[in-house]
Motif scaffolding. Structure first.
Motif, PDB file in Angstrom:
ATOM      1  N   TYR A  12      -1.263  12.034  -5.513  1.00  0.00           N
ATOM      2  CA  TYR A  12      -0.722  11.987  -4.156  1.00  0.00           C
ATOM      3  C   TYR A  12      -1.577  11.109  -3.220  1.00  0.00           C
ATOM      4  O   TYR A  12      -1.236  10.932  -2.060  1.00  0.00           O
ATOM      5  N   ILE A  30      -3.489  13.903   0.169  1.00  0.00           N
ATOM      6  CA  ILE A  30      -3.168  12.477   0.240  1.00  0.00           C
ATOM      7  C   ILE A  30      -4.380  11.600   0.528  1.00  0.00           C
ATOM      8  O   ILE A  30      -4.258  10.382   0.644  1.00  0.00           O
ATOM      9  N   GLY A  47       1.224   7.730   3.105  1.00  0.00           N
ATOM     10  CA  GLY A  47       1.349   9.186   3.062  1.00  0.00           C
ATOM     11  C   GLY A  47       1.533   9.775   4.447  1.00  0.00           C
ATOM     12  O   GLY A  47       0.939   9.298   5.419  1.00  0.00           O
ATOM     13  N   ASP A  54       5.710   7.114   1.091  1.00  0.00           N
ATOM     14  CA  ASP A  54       5.742   7.347  -0.356  1.00  0.00           C
ATOM     15  C   ASP A  54       5.499   8.808  -0.708  1.00  0.00           C
ATOM     16  O   ASP A  54       6.094   9.335  -1.650  1.00  0.00           O
ATOM     17  N   CYS A  56      -3.146   8.321  -1.026  1.00  0.00           N
ATOM     18  CA  CYS A  56      -2.481   7.214  -0.334  1.00  0.00           C
ATOM     19  C   CYS A  56      -3.492   6.308   0.363  1.00  0.00           C
ATOM     20  O   CYS A  56      -4.600   6.721   0.693  1.00  0.00           O
ATOM     21  N   ASP A  57      -3.061   5.071   0.600  1.00  0.00           N
ATOM     22  CA  ASP A  57      -3.917   4.078   1.240  1.00  0.00           C
ATOM     23  C   ASP A  57      -3.808   4.122   2.760  1.00  0.00           C
ATOM     24  O   ASP A  57      -4.755   3.787   3.463  1.00  0.00           O
ATOM     25  N   LYS A  66       0.824  -1.203   0.000  1.00  0.00           N
ATOM     26  CA  LYS A  66       0.000   0.000   0.000  1.00  0.00           C
ATOM     27  C   LYS A  66       0.859   1.254   0.000  1.00  0.00           C
ATOM     28  O   LYS A  66       2.005   1.250   0.425  1.00  0.00           O
ATOM     29  N   LYS A  67       0.249   2.342  -0.455  1.00  0.00           N
ATOM     30  CA  LYS A  67       0.940   3.624  -0.547  1.00  0.00           C
ATOM     31  C   LYS A  67       0.765   4.372   0.772  1.00  0.00           C
ATOM     32  O   LYS A  67      -0.358   4.562   1.246  1.00  0.00           O
TER      33      LYS A  67
END
Length: 435
Positions: free
Chosen positions: A260, A253, A8, A39, A262-263, A5-6
């Motif tokens: 941008y 995010i 932020g 990330d 994010c998860d 996962k991303k």
């Protein structure tokens, strides 16, 4: 898994207070092995000071930590402005009218004094930003103290830094990053308006992000940074503090469709909820306090939309921490959110809660409290908790750009570190689990 996962991290505004508070957040995330997983880093105002310096110097965390600590305790941006030629020139401009105005008071033509003062005020108000472009001097100070002429292209690849400002022309965010700088509303124009970000100064982006209305002059985009110079006739961004639109930096995010987005999200908020103790004895104080109320309203709305509802409906892990919070409130607050259905299934599974706890948190509140205290090392974290007088010192730090004392730096960083560890372990448990 969290590794897929991303992640932020957003750093709020708040001048040097925020810069020091977020340093504590970064220290703890580095210690926990989480910082290297970030990330995207979304920053606002004071958060941009620390975030931008980190993203230019993230190869050696200890060196970054030492310098930013020394800088926040010694570098005086406001004094640099007052010592600048621009400020001296502004004083000379005012004296050009004030000295004759005082002189004629002692002559038969005393009435001319009012004319001179009136003319001075008219010219200063009419051409204030040309006479005293304070933002340019703050940018020079940022360059001297932090960024040494660095440009957006020199920012690190990971995390991708998104420096947030507010565009008064469009009433939308304007974001600076290594990959692009844009106002999303411009991107949907026909044809879209594009900007060239590579050579744009980091110090100017941070200046735009921290450009407090009424204190600093709006930041413009020079025509050299337009992809098509003809577009300057179509749009002319007027950039001020990113906190006017989003003081926590969380919007970018958590925004669907954004590059941008994010998860998993961690938000470090250096906001201070202490009540205003001053007197309302002039229009300026009343105006500033009214703005504070507006900002608080926006913040509360964002907490609901971008944190609590977003976590539950968007199935995200979101750890939020604020300078105004106490450690003792964090676990009870988590259980309250569990009862309200605002904790995701993934977080519940990661904590391995018993089904009956999830079904009726109020009934099993004491069991949940004991279980969570053991799981997140609460007692160990609480041993590092600030004493009430120390916490008061941290929360009384202002949002200006003047050096902080050693005590202020230390207590702000400790409060941030403690809250960061506790909230991340509570709300983003997959980040601290073995891969």
């Amino acid at each position: 898994m969290a590794a897929e996962k991303k992640l932020g991290l957003s750093l709020s505004g708040g001048g040097y207070r925020a810069a020091a508070f977020h340093l504590g957040t970064l220290r703890k995330l580095h210690e926990m092995g989480v910082l290297e997983k970030v990330d995207v880093m979304s920053t606002i105002s004071g958060g941009s000071i620390t975030g931008a310096y980190y993203c230019l110097n993230n190869k050696n965390f200890d060196a970054f930590d030492r310098y930013i600590t020394e800088a926040l305790g010694s570098k005086n941006v406001i004094r640099q402005v007052f010592l600048s030629f621009t400020f001296i020139r502004t004083v000379l401009f005012l004296l050009l009218f004030l000295v004759p105005a005082v002189y004629v008071l002692f002559t038969p033509h005393a009435w001319l004094s009012l004319v001179l003062i009136g003319l001075m005020l008219y010219l200063f108000v009419r051409f204030q930003f040309a006479i005293f472009p304070v933002s340019k001097e703050v940018e020079r100070a940022y360059n001297k103290f932090f960024y040494q002429q660095a440009t957006l292209s020199q920012l690190c690849n990971k995390p991708l830094l998104a420096i947030g400002s507010t565009n008064l022309q469009s009433a939308r965010p304007f974001t600076f990053s290594r990959l692009k700088m844009e106002d999303s509303s411009y991107a949907f124009m026909a044809p879209p308006v594009r900007f060239k970000q590579d050579d744009f100064p980091v110090a100017r982006a941070v200046m735009a992000s921290s450009c407090v209305p009424f204190a600093f002059t709006p930041v413009h985009i020079d025509k050299a940074f337009y992809a098509d110079e003809a577009d300057i006739l179509r749009v002319q961004p007027q950039l001020v503090d990113g906190g006017v639109y989003d003081n926590q930096g969380i919007h970018k995010i958590t925004q669907k469709g954004s590059m941008y987005n994010c998860d998993i999200v961690i938000t470090s908020d250096a906001g201070n909820k202490l009540p205003f103790q001053g007197s309302y004895n002039n229009l300026l104080i009343l105006l500033i306090r009214t703005m504070d109320v507006f900002m608080a309203r926006i913040k509360n709305f964002q907490l609901i939309q971008d944190v609590y509802d977003n976590a539950a409906q968007g199935n995200r892990e979101i750890a939020y921490l604020s300078l105004g919070w106490n450690l003792e409130q964090c676990i009870p607050g988590f259980i309250d959110n569990l009862a309200k259905g605002k904790i995701t299934d993934e977080v519940i599974d990661a904590h391995q809660f018993k089904p009956e706890w999830v079904a009726d948190p109020a009934r099993y509140r004491q069991e949940l409290t004991t279980y969570l205290e053991n799981e997140v090392n609460y007692r160990e974290i609480f041993q590092r908790n600030l004493k009430p007088p120390q916490l008061t010192i941290a929360r009384n730090v202002g949002t200006n750009l003047t050096p902080l004392s050693k005590e202020e730096l230390t207590y702000l960083a400790i409060q941030a570190a403690n809250l960061t560890e506790l909230q991340v372990r509570l709300y983003c448990p997959t980040l601290t689990q073995p891969s």
